[in-house]
Every structure is written in C-alpha cells, then in structure tokens.
Design a protein around this motif. Structure first.
Motif, mmCIF file in Angstrom:
data_model
loop_
_atom_site.group_PDB
_atom_site.id
_atom_site.type_symbol
_atom_site.label_atom_id
_atom_site.label_comp_id
_atom_site.label_asym_id
_atom_site.label_seq_id
_atom_site.Cartn_x
_atom_site.Cartn_y
_atom_site.Cartn_z
ATOM 1 N N VAL A 290 39.615 47.999 46.800
ATOM 2 C CA VAL A 290 39.327 47.079 45.654
ATOM 3 C C VAL A 290 40.533 47.352 44.826
ATOM 4 C CG1 VAL A 290 38.981 45.510 43.682
ATOM 5 C CG2 VAL A 290 37.406 46.121 46.022
ATOM 6 N N GLN A 291 40.833 48.730 44.735
ATOM 7 C CA GLN A 291 41.730 48.833 43.545
ATOM 8 C C GLN A 291 43.043 48.736 44.075
ATOM 9 O OE1 GLN A 291 41.760 53.090 40.987
ATOM 10 N NE2 GLN A 291 41.116 51.199 39.343
ATOM 11 N N GLN A 292 43.088 49.408 44.956
ATOM 12 C CA GLN A 292 44.322 49.197 46.347
ATOM 13 C C GLN A 292 45.408 47.539 45.990
ATOM 14 O OE1 GLN A 292 46.797 51.436 46.766
ATOM 15 N NE2 GLN A 292 48.116 50.408 47.464
ATOM 16 N N LEU A 293 44.454 46.921 46.378
ATOM 17 C CA LEU A 293 44.928 45.564 46.461
ATOM 18 C C LEU A 293 45.110 44.592 45.405
ATOM 19 C CD1 LEU A 293 41.812 44.526 48.626
ATOM 20 C CD2 LEU A 293 44.275 44.433 49.068
ATOM 21 N N LEU A 294 44.207 45.352 44.203
ATOM 22 C CA LEU A 294 44.639 44.603 42.489
ATOM 23 C C LEU A 294 46.256 45.086 42.823
ATOM 24 C CD1 LEU A 294 41.533 45.339 40.960
ATOM 25 C CD2 LEU A 294 42.312 43.290 41.204
ATOM 26 N N LYS A 295 46.475 46.362 42.368
ATOM 27 C CA LYS A 295 47.776 46.874 42.505
ATOM 28 C C LYS A 295 48.877 46.787 43.165
ATOM 29 C CE LYS A 295 46.272 51.244 42.038
ATOM 30 N NZ LYS A 295 46.230 52.783 42.255
ATOM 31 N N GLU A 296 48.674 46.126 43.878
ATOM 32 C CA GLU A 296 49.905 46.209 45.340
ATOM 33 C C GLU A 296 50.087 44.449 45.198
ATOM 34 O OE1 GLU A 296 47.863 47.184 49.025
ATOM 35 O OE2 GLU A 296 47.898 45.952 49.424
ATOM 36 N N SER A 297 48.998 43.988 44.710
ATOM 37 C CA SER A 297 48.886 42.478 44.624
ATOM 38 C C SER A 297 49.788 41.442 43.836
ATOM 39 C CB SER A 297 47.771 41.113 45.050
ATOM 40 O OG SER A 297 47.119 41.613 46.111
ATOM 41 N N ALA A 298 50.501 40.056 43.667
ATOM 42 C CA ALA A 298 51.457 40.371 42.814
ATOM 43 C C ALA A 298 50.383 38.741 41.546
ATOM 44 C CB ALA A 298 52.832 39.116 43.227
ATOM 45 N N VAL A 299 50.209 38.089 42.742
ATOM 46 C CA VAL A 299 48.726 37.442 42.080
ATOM 47 C C VAL A 299 47.131 37.588 42.514
ATOM 48 C CG1 VAL A 299 48.069 34.526 41.730
ATOM 49 C CG2 VAL A 299 50.790 36.019 41.817
ATOM 50 N N LEU A 300 46.799 36.816 42.017
ATOM 51 C CA LEU A 300 44.812 36.936 41.529
ATOM 52 C C LEU A 300 44.510 35.846 41.776
ATOM 53 C CD1 LEU A 300 42.198 38.420 41.828
ATOM 54 C CD2 LEU A 300 42.413 38.414 39.775
ATOM 55 N N ILE A 301 43.944 35.082 42.032
ATOM 56 C CA ILE A 301 42.996 34.454 41.956
ATOM 57 C C ILE A 301 41.144 34.665 42.495
ATOM 58 C CG2 ILE A 301 42.189 32.108 43.306
ATOM 59 C CD1 ILE A 301 44.473 31.973 44.939
ATOM 60 N N SER A 302 41.087 34.224 41.388
ATOM 61 C CA SER A 302 39.037 34.515 41.599
ATOM 62 C C SER A 302 37.876 33.616 40.616
ATOM 63 C CB SER A 302 39.143 35.720 40.575
ATOM 64 O OG SER A 302 37.800 36.649 40.343
ATOM 65 N N ASP A 303 36.952 34.253 40.139
ATOM 66 C CA ASP A 303 35.950 33.086 39.660
ATOM 67 C C ASP A 303 35.703 33.691 38.712
ATOM 68 O OD1 ASP A 303 34.636 34.430 40.973
ATOM 69 O OD2 ASP A 303 33.540 33.454 42.017
ATOM 70 N N PHE A 304 34.535 33.776 38.633
ATOM 71 C CA PHE A 304 33.482 34.767 37.449
ATOM 72 C C PHE A 304 34.085 36.301 38.030
ATOM 73 C CE2 PHE A 304 31.745 30.913 39.017
ATOM 74 C CZ PHE A 304 31.405 29.776 38.058
ATOM 75 N N SER A 305 34.389 36.733 37.826
ATOM 76 C CA SER A 305 34.486 38.080 38.360
ATOM 77 C C SER A 305 35.457 38.845 37.784
ATOM 78 C CB SER A 305 34.657 38.885 40.405
ATOM 79 O OG SER A 305 35.188 40.132 39.783
ATOM 80 N N SER A 306 34.971 40.483 37.613
ATOM 81 C CA SER A 306 35.625 40.969 36.158
ATOM 82 C C SER A 306 36.819 42.069 36.797
ATOM 83 C CB SER A 306 34.318 41.976 35.784
ATOM 84 O OG SER A 306 33.897 43.124 36.501
ATOM 85 N N VAL A 307 37.014 41.534 38.024
ATOM 86 C CA VAL A 307 38.278 41.902 38.434
ATOM 87 C C VAL A 307 39.294 41.505 37.174
ATOM 88 C CG1 VAL A 307 37.219 42.919 41.262
ATOM 89 C CG2 VAL A 307 38.447 40.891 40.385
ATOM 90 N N SER A 308 39.100 40.296 37.437
ATOM 91 C CA SER A 308 40.587 39.579 36.588
ATOM 92 C C SER A 308 40.025 39.789 35.280
ATOM 93 C CB SER A 308 39.255 37.802 36.741
ATOM 94 O OG SER A 308 38.579 38.176 35.072
#
Length: 401
Positions: A290-308
């Motif tokens: 998860v954290q690697q995906l967060l760091k390497e991604s340019a944009v996030l689409i989420s809902d109620f998740s705390s990863v936002s």
C-alpha cells in the motif's frame, strides 16, 4: 443456534484457562528473570503499517530496547519482519507468555496484541495485566467508529498517537479517550512518505471496506456471497467506474495507468471485477504494498478510507468517490468531524461520471487546487520525518514513569 452458543462458550472458557495458566507461569518467570519486553503488532497476518514502521525504527535507532513483533508465520510479510528483528508467532505459547510478561504493548489495531482479545481487556481491567498499552492506530480517525473505540479499550490505554488537533479533540469528546492519553505525534508510517520515490503516471483507486460484506462467504457459501457482492451498490458503482469508456479514453489520452487496490476486507471479492482495460490493473494485497503504491502514484481516488490522509500529507491531488454515502454512515460507521465537501482535500464525486470529470481535470491541471492545498496545510501541523521518534520518546517517558 444452540450449537453456536455452546461453541462460543467453550472457546471463551478455554481461552480464559489458557490465559490464566500463562499468567501464572509468567509471574513465576518474572521472579527468576525480570527484563522489560516490548511487543508490537498490526493484524495477525500483516506487517506494513504503523506497527512495522515503529518496529523498524526501534531496531535501527534504539537497539537497546527488547522488542518483538507478533505476526503469523504464514504472513507474506513474515520474512521481511524477521530480518529486522525477533518475531513471535501469533497464537503461539510464546505469544501468550510474552503478552503477559510485556512491559509495553504497541498496537496499530484494536486488541492490544492480545492472543485472546475478548479476554485481554478484561484481565487488564481487573489489574491482572499491567503493561503499558499504546495504540499508534491504523490511520487518521475522521469519522465515528463506536466499535473501534470499545475494542481498543479507550479507557485503559496509556497513549494514543494522533496526527491532527482536530482528531485529538474528536477522540476525547466522542471516543471516550482520556485527554492525557491523546498526544500529537504524527503517524509512524508518515516517516516513509518523505523518502524520495519517482512518481509514475499512475492513478491509485483505493476504496475502503463495507461492514455488510463481512462473513458473507461463511454464511452463504462462495457462490451466493459473490452474487450478493455483485448486487451491492458498492460493486455496481465502482465496477461502472472501472469499465467507463470515458475513463479509458482519459487514461489513453493522458498516458496514465490506474491501479485498483480495494481494502483488505474486500480483497476476497476481487475476481468479481474481472478484466476491464489494458491500462487498469486489479491489484491484490499479496503482490502490492500500500505505501509503495501511495508514494509512486500521482493521483488518488478513494472514498472514506484513511489512506486519503496519507496521500494529502504528501501534497498530492485526489478525488473522493462516495456513491453509497448515506448507507455507509447509517450501516457501517457514523459521521464524524470531517465533512468531505467542506474539509476534503480534493473534489467530491457521488457517481462514476462525476469522478471521471474530476479526475480528468486534475490530470490536465497536474496538481491540487489552491483551496485543497490550504486545507491540507491547516490539518497537519506536523509534516516531518520524526513521527516514529516522537512516538518512541512519548512511550519511553511513560515506561520510565
């Protein structure tokens, strides 16, 4: 029905007997060899969240601390954790013994790392277990989680790490946490978000779970559970988004790929989404971090998740897609202090088409709007790489008395 009650009662009694025996043995052990043991954990099968980052920091910077990570030997994260330092197998006799012996227990989830969570807080409440309990949390808490506060043992915790003053105030007022236990320390995993990683032309789509999916397979069997999942508003909305021709055209035109990585609690239904488009990957948790995906991604689409909150912490743009908002806040969790329209770190869409519009605008602009950037800066007073160290020093201060 009667059989289930008998089984639950027997499990409870057996668990109590095991803990009582281990408690007795541990007290005798302490008379012979008294050393301060620290335990740290997340879910039984995971080591990739705040617990892992705290454990790693301690092993690298405070080797004098006698700390153990509790994890299942079947976990995909077992090997990398064992390379850092000593591990205890979840549910083993050693787990029972060390949990009773521990001077300090640090957990990223409810349960206090106990091998018997239903009994652990009871024993602690009775004064039979006296270790220091620190909850470094699974993420920023922005909505009301009544079950979480109960399972975490809010009144028995010695420390709860927070990332924002608003979060601290909310947990005290609604969660029942004692003011002195709430500390503004930042989340341990935030440290790694400062590591330099090349950002890819990649969109990460990461919605959270839903309570009504829990136990469907056990109750109805695999085939019926999959049918019920496909009939849900959750699947209908997110599948429609992933199969949107407009989305595919946007990805092709801008040269972006999309990774769909739903929450741990939805991963067992991944096959329902099938193949969508060559630029879209359906990702399972065993092959992606998860954290690697967060760091390497340019944009996030989420809902109620705390990863936002993690993504916003890095100053990167996002879109909220909330297709089942009313049901989520009536049947899953409850509304909290964070209003997505007024406090959110990106545009809010409530249907797939609106989400495609918002995503396209961000990909063209290449950054968050000024309004959303200001909200991020106001929410996070601490944005540095000292979160693990602050957390350690705060816990150590309690340990030292």
């Amino acid at each position: 029905m009667r059989g289930n009650w008998v089984r639950l009662l027997s499990d409870f009694i057996f668990g109590f007997i095991k803990l009582a025996l281990v408690l007795l043995i541990s007290k005798l052990y302490l008379l012979i060899k008294n050393k301060d043991i620290w335990l740290v954990c997340e879910r039984p099968d995971e080591s990739r969240d705040n617990g892992y980052h705290f454990f790693r920091h301690i092993k690298l910077h405070h080797p004098e601390v006698r700390i153990y990570y509790v994890i299942s030997p079947e976990s995909a994260d077992y090997a990398k954790t064992a390379q850092l330092g000593p591990v205890v197998h979840w549910g083993s006799f050693k787990h029972y013994l060390y949990w009773c012996l521990a001077k300090c227990v640090v957990s990223a989830h409810p349960g206090d790392c106990s091998p018997e969570p239903r009994l652990g807080w009871r024993l602690k409440g009775m004064g039979l277990i006296r270790h220091i309990s620190a909850n470094i949390k699974h993420g920023v808490i922005a909505i009301n989680l009544p079950d979480y506060h109960t399972q975490t043992g809010s009144q028995q915790l010695n420390l709860v790490s927070c990332a924002s003053p608003r979060e601290m105030q909310f947990l005290e007022e609604v969660g029942g946490y004692r003011q002195e236990t709430l500390q503004l320390l930042g989340l341990c995993r935030f440290d790694a978000l400062h590591e330099t990683v090349d950002t890819r032309r990649q969109v990460l789509f990461m919605p959270t779970w839903r309570r009504w999916f829990r136990g469907l397979v056990e109750k109805h069997g695999r085939q019926e559970a999959m049918r019920m999942f496909r009939d849900s508003d959750y699947f209908q909305a997110y599948s429609t988004f992933l199969n949107s021709k407009r989305l595919h055209a946007v990805l092709e035109r801008t040269g972006y790929d999309l990774i769909f990585y739903p929450h741990h609690g939805v991963q067992e239904y991944l096959e329902a989404f099938g193949e969508t488009h060559s630029r879209i990957t359906i990702a399972d948790r065993h092959h992606y971090d998860v954290q690697q995906l967060l760091k390497e991604s340019a944009v996030l689409i989420s809902d109620f998740s705390s990863v936002s909150f993690d993504f916003a912490y890095m100053g990167k743009p996002m879109v909220y897609l909330l297709p089942d908002e009313e049901r989520y806040f009536s049947d899953h969790f409850q509304r909290g202090y964070f209003d997505f329209d007024h406090d959110g770190f990106g545009p809010v869409a409530r249907d797939p088409d609106a989400a495609v519009d918002a995503l396209e605008a961000i990909l063209i602009r290449g950054r968050s709007s000024e309004k959303h950037q200001q909200r991020v800066e106001a929410f996070f007073p601490l944005r540095d790489s000292a979160n693990c160290e602050r957390t350690f020093q705060a816990i150590q201060k309690i340990v030292d008395g």
